[in-house]
Design a protein around this motif. Structure first.
Motif, PDB file in Angstrom:
ATOM      1  N   VAL A 148       0.842  -1.196   0.000  1.00 62.21           N
ATOM      2  CA  VAL A 148       0.000   0.000   0.000  1.00 62.21           C
ATOM      3  C   VAL A 148       0.879   1.248   0.000  1.00 62.21           C
ATOM      4  CG1 VAL A 148      -1.757   1.279   1.283  1.00 62.21           C
ATOM      5  CG2 VAL A 148      -1.885  -1.204   1.164  1.00 62.21           C
ATOM      6  N   HIS A 149       1.928   1.234   0.809  1.00 62.68           N
ATOM      7  CA  HIS A 149       2.829   2.382   0.892  1.00 62.68           C
ATOM      8  C   HIS A 149       3.530   2.625  -0.450  1.00 62.68           C
ATOM      9  CE1 HIS A 149       5.305   5.358   2.857  1.00 62.68           C
ATOM     10  NE2 HIS A 149       6.414   4.749   2.480  1.00 62.68           N
ATOM     11  N   VAL A 150       4.048   1.587  -1.049  1.00 64.16           N
ATOM     12  CA  VAL A 150       4.741   1.717  -2.333  1.00 64.16           C
ATOM     13  C   VAL A 150       3.763   2.178  -3.420  1.00 64.16           C
ATOM     14  CG1 VAL A 150       5.965   0.454  -4.143  1.00 64.16           C
ATOM     15  CG2 VAL A 150       6.564   0.085  -1.752  1.00 64.16           C
ATOM     16  N   THR A 151       2.560   1.639  -3.407  1.00 60.33           N
ATOM     17  CA  THR A 151       1.553   2.031  -4.403  1.00 60.33           C
ATOM     18  C   THR A 151       1.173   3.498  -4.253  1.00 60.33           C
ATOM     19  OG1 THR A 151       0.693  -0.217  -4.472  1.00 60.33           O
ATOM     20  CG2 THR A 151      -0.739   1.517  -5.322  1.00 60.33           C
ATOM     21  N   THR A 152       0.986   3.960  -3.014  1.00 64.12           N
ATOM     22  CA  THR A 152       0.634   5.367  -2.829  1.00 64.12           C
ATOM     23  C   THR A 152       1.784   6.281  -3.253  1.00 64.12           C
ATOM     24  OG1 THR A 152       1.258   5.252  -0.483  1.00 64.12           O
ATOM     25  CG2 THR A 152      -1.086   5.021  -1.012  1.00 64.12           C
ATOM     26  N   TRP A 153       3.028   5.870  -3.009  1.00 62.91           N
ATOM     27  CA  TRP A 153       4.172   6.656  -3.477  1.00 62.91           C
ATOM     28  C   TRP A 153       4.200   6.706  -5.002  1.00 62.91           C
ATOM     29  CZ3 TRP A 153       6.922  10.432  -2.158  1.00 62.91           C
ATOM     30  CH2 TRP A 153       7.355  10.624  -0.851  1.00 62.91           C
ATOM     31  N   PHE A 154       3.978   5.557  -5.628  1.00 61.40           N
ATOM     32  CA  PHE A 154       3.992   5.492  -7.094  1.00 61.40           C
ATOM     33  C   PHE A 154       2.924   6.407  -7.686  1.00 61.40           C
ATOM     34  CE2 PHE A 154       2.563   3.420 -11.054  1.00 61.40           C
ATOM     35  CZ  PHE A 154       3.733   3.509 -11.783  1.00 61.40           C
ATOM     36  N   LEU A 155       1.713   6.335  -7.142  1.00 60.70           N
ATOM     37  CA  LEU A 155       0.635   7.192  -7.635  1.00 60.70           C
ATOM     38  C   LEU A 155       0.918   8.662  -7.341  1.00 60.70           C
ATOM     39  CD1 LEU A 155      -2.450   4.996  -6.682  1.00 60.70           C
ATOM     40  CD2 LEU A 155      -1.489   5.385  -8.966  1.00 60.70           C
ATOM     41  N   THR A 156       1.547   8.944  -6.214  1.00 61.52           N
ATOM     42  CA  THR A 156       1.920  10.318  -5.878  1.00 61.52           C
ATOM     43  C   THR A 156       2.892  10.880  -6.905  1.00 61.52           C
ATOM     44  OG1 THR A 156       1.563   9.936  -3.520  1.00 61.52           O
ATOM     45  CG2 THR A 156       2.991  11.785  -4.118  1.00 61.52           C
ATOM     46  N   LEU A 157       3.889  10.097  -7.264  1.00 63.69           N
ATOM     47  CA  LEU A 157       4.861  10.574  -8.255  1.00 63.69           C
ATOM     48  C   LEU A 157       4.220  10.770  -9.623  1.00 63.69           C
ATOM     49  CD1 LEU A 157       8.020   8.523  -7.229  1.00 63.69           C
ATOM     50  CD2 LEU A 157       7.589  10.970  -6.892  1.00 63.69           C
ATOM     51  N   ILE A 158       3.305   9.874 -10.011  1.00 65.99           N
ATOM     52  CA  ILE A 158       2.591  10.050 -11.285  1.00 65.99           C
ATOM     53  C   ILE A 158       1.772  11.338 -11.251  1.00 65.99           C
ATOM     54  CG2 ILE A 158       0.712   9.147 -12.717  1.00 65.99           C
ATOM     55  CD1 ILE A 158       1.803   6.345 -12.135  1.00 65.99           C
ATOM     56  N   LEU A 159       1.029  11.546 -10.168  1.00 64.05           N
ATOM     57  CA  LEU A 159       0.226  12.765 -10.046  1.00 64.05           C
ATOM     58  C   LEU A 159       1.107  14.017 -10.056  1.00 64.05           C
ATOM     59  CD1 LEU A 159      -2.397  11.702  -7.376  1.00 64.05           C
ATOM     60  CD2 LEU A 159      -2.871  12.352  -9.746  1.00 64.05           C
ATOM     61  N   PHE A 160       2.271  13.928  -9.437  1.00 64.55           N
ATOM     62  CA  PHE A 160       3.185  15.064  -9.429  1.00 64.55           C
ATOM     63  C   PHE A 160       3.615  15.426 -10.849  1.00 64.55           C
ATOM     64  CE2 PHE A 160       7.659  16.425  -9.562  1.00 64.55           C
ATOM     65  CZ  PHE A 160       7.523  17.678  -8.994  1.00 64.55           C
ATOM     66  N   PHE A 161       3.988  14.431 -11.638  1.00 61.75           N
ATOM     67  CA  PHE A 161       4.440  14.737 -13.004  1.00 61.75           C
ATOM     68  C   PHE A 161       3.282  15.208 -13.888  1.00 61.75           C
ATOM     69  CE2 PHE A 161       8.139  12.222 -11.630  1.00 61.75           C
ATOM     70  CZ  PHE A 161       9.109  13.180 -11.885  1.00 61.75           C
ATOM     71  N   VAL A 162       2.079  14.726 -13.623  1.00 58.55           N
ATOM     72  CA  VAL A 162       0.901  15.267 -14.322  1.00 58.55           C
ATOM     73  C   VAL A 162       0.724  16.736 -13.942  1.00 58.55           C
ATOM     74  CG1 VAL A 162      -1.622  15.142 -14.481  1.00 58.55           C
ATOM     75  CG2 VAL A 162      -0.270  13.049 -14.598  1.00 58.55           C
ATOM     76  N   ALA A 163       0.884  17.050 -12.659  1.00 59.12           N
ATOM     77  CA  ALA A 163       0.755  18.438 -12.202  1.00 59.12           C
ATOM     78  C   ALA A 163       1.824  19.328 -12.825  1.00 59.12           C
ATOM     79  CB  ALA A 163       0.824  18.495 -10.683  1.00 59.12           C
ATOM     80  N   VAL A 164       3.051  18.827 -12.932  1.00 56.69           N
ATOM     81  CA  VAL A 164       4.122  19.611 -13.564  1.00 56.69           C
ATOM     82  C   VAL A 164       3.772  19.879 -15.027  1.00 56.69           C
ATOM     83  CG1 VAL A 164       6.532  19.533 -14.322  1.00 56.69           C
ATOM     84  CG2 VAL A 164       5.939  18.882 -11.995  1.00 56.69           C
ATOM     85  N   TYR A 165       3.252  18.872 -15.716  1.00 53.87           N
ATOM     86  CA  TYR A 165       2.837  19.052 -17.113  1.00 53.87           C
ATOM     87  C   TYR A 165       1.751  20.133 -17.208  1.00 53.87           C
ATOM     88  CZ  TYR A 165       0.376  18.296 -21.463  1.00 53.87           C
ATOM     89  OH  TYR A 165      -0.259  18.489 -22.655  1.00 53.87           O
ATOM     90  N   LEU A 166       0.747  20.047 -16.322  1.00 58.16           N
ATOM     91  CA  LEU A 166      -0.336  21.034 -16.348  1.00 58.16           C
ATOM     92  C   LEU A 166       0.179  22.433 -16.012  1.00 58.16           C
ATOM     93  CD1 LEU A 166      -3.145  18.957 -14.609  1.00 58.16           C
ATOM     94  CD2 LEU A 166      -3.016  19.582 -17.030  1.00 58.16           C
ATOM     95  N   LEU A 167       1.149  22.508 -15.124  1.00 60.27           N
ATOM     96  CA  LEU A 167       1.758  23.794 -14.777  1.00 60.27           C
ATOM     97  C   LEU A 167       2.462  24.397 -15.989  1.00 60.27           C
ATOM     98  CD1 LEU A 167       2.431  25.795 -12.463  1.00 60.27           C
ATOM     99  CD2 LEU A 167       4.489  24.442 -12.075  1.00 60.27           C
TER     100      LEU A 167
END
Length: 114
Positions: A4-23
Motif C-alpha cells: 500500500v505504501h509503495v503504491t501510494t508513493w507510485f501514484l503520488t509521483l505520477i500525479l506530481f508529473f501530471v501536475a508539472v505538465y499542467l503547470l
C-alpha cells in the motif's frame, strides 16, 4: 502494508508529473484539482509510512532516517509546484528532489531491504 505504501508513493509521483505538465501548459483549473488530490496522497503516504515505521521498525535506526528523507521528498514536491505556480525558480528543489529520491530508494531497498 508495504505494498500500500509503495503504491501510494507510485501514484503520488505520477500525479506530481501530471501536475508539472499542467503547470507548464498553464492549465490552472485542472492543476488545482490535481494538486488537491496530490495533497490527499501526501497524507496517505504519511499515514502508511508512519504505520510501517511504528509497527515494523519501532521508530528506530535507518527506518527513521528513511522517514525523514521521505518527508524531504514530499516537501520538495510541494515546493516545486507552489513556487513554479508563482513563477519563481525551482531548480534547487529539483536537485534536492533527485537527491532525496535516491536516498529514499537506497534506504528502502538496500538498507531496509523491503
Amino acid at each position: 502494508m508495504i505494498h500500500v505504501h509503495v503504491t501510494t508513493w507510485f501514484l503520488t509521483l505520477i500525479l506530481f508529473f501530471v501536475a508539472v505538465y499542467l503547470l507548464k501548459a498553464n492549465k490552472q483549473k485542472p492543476l488545482k484539482i490535481i494538486q488537491m488530490v496530490l495533497r490527499l496522497f501526501y497524507l496517505l503516504v504519511l499515514g502508511t509510512g508512519l504505520h510501517l515505521l511504528a509497527a515494523y521498525y519501532q521508530f528506530q535506526g535507518a527506518a527513521l532516517i528513511k522517514g525523514i528523507v521521505g518527508l524531504w521528498v514530499i516537501f520538495c514536491l510541494e515546493f516545486i509546484l507552489t513556487r513554479g505556480g508563482k513563477g519563481k525558480p525551482t531548480k534547487i528543489f529539483w536537485i534536492q528532489l533527485v537527491i532525496a529520491l535516491v536516498l529514499v530508494f537506497y534506504y528502502g531497498y538496500v538498507v531496509l531491504d523491503y
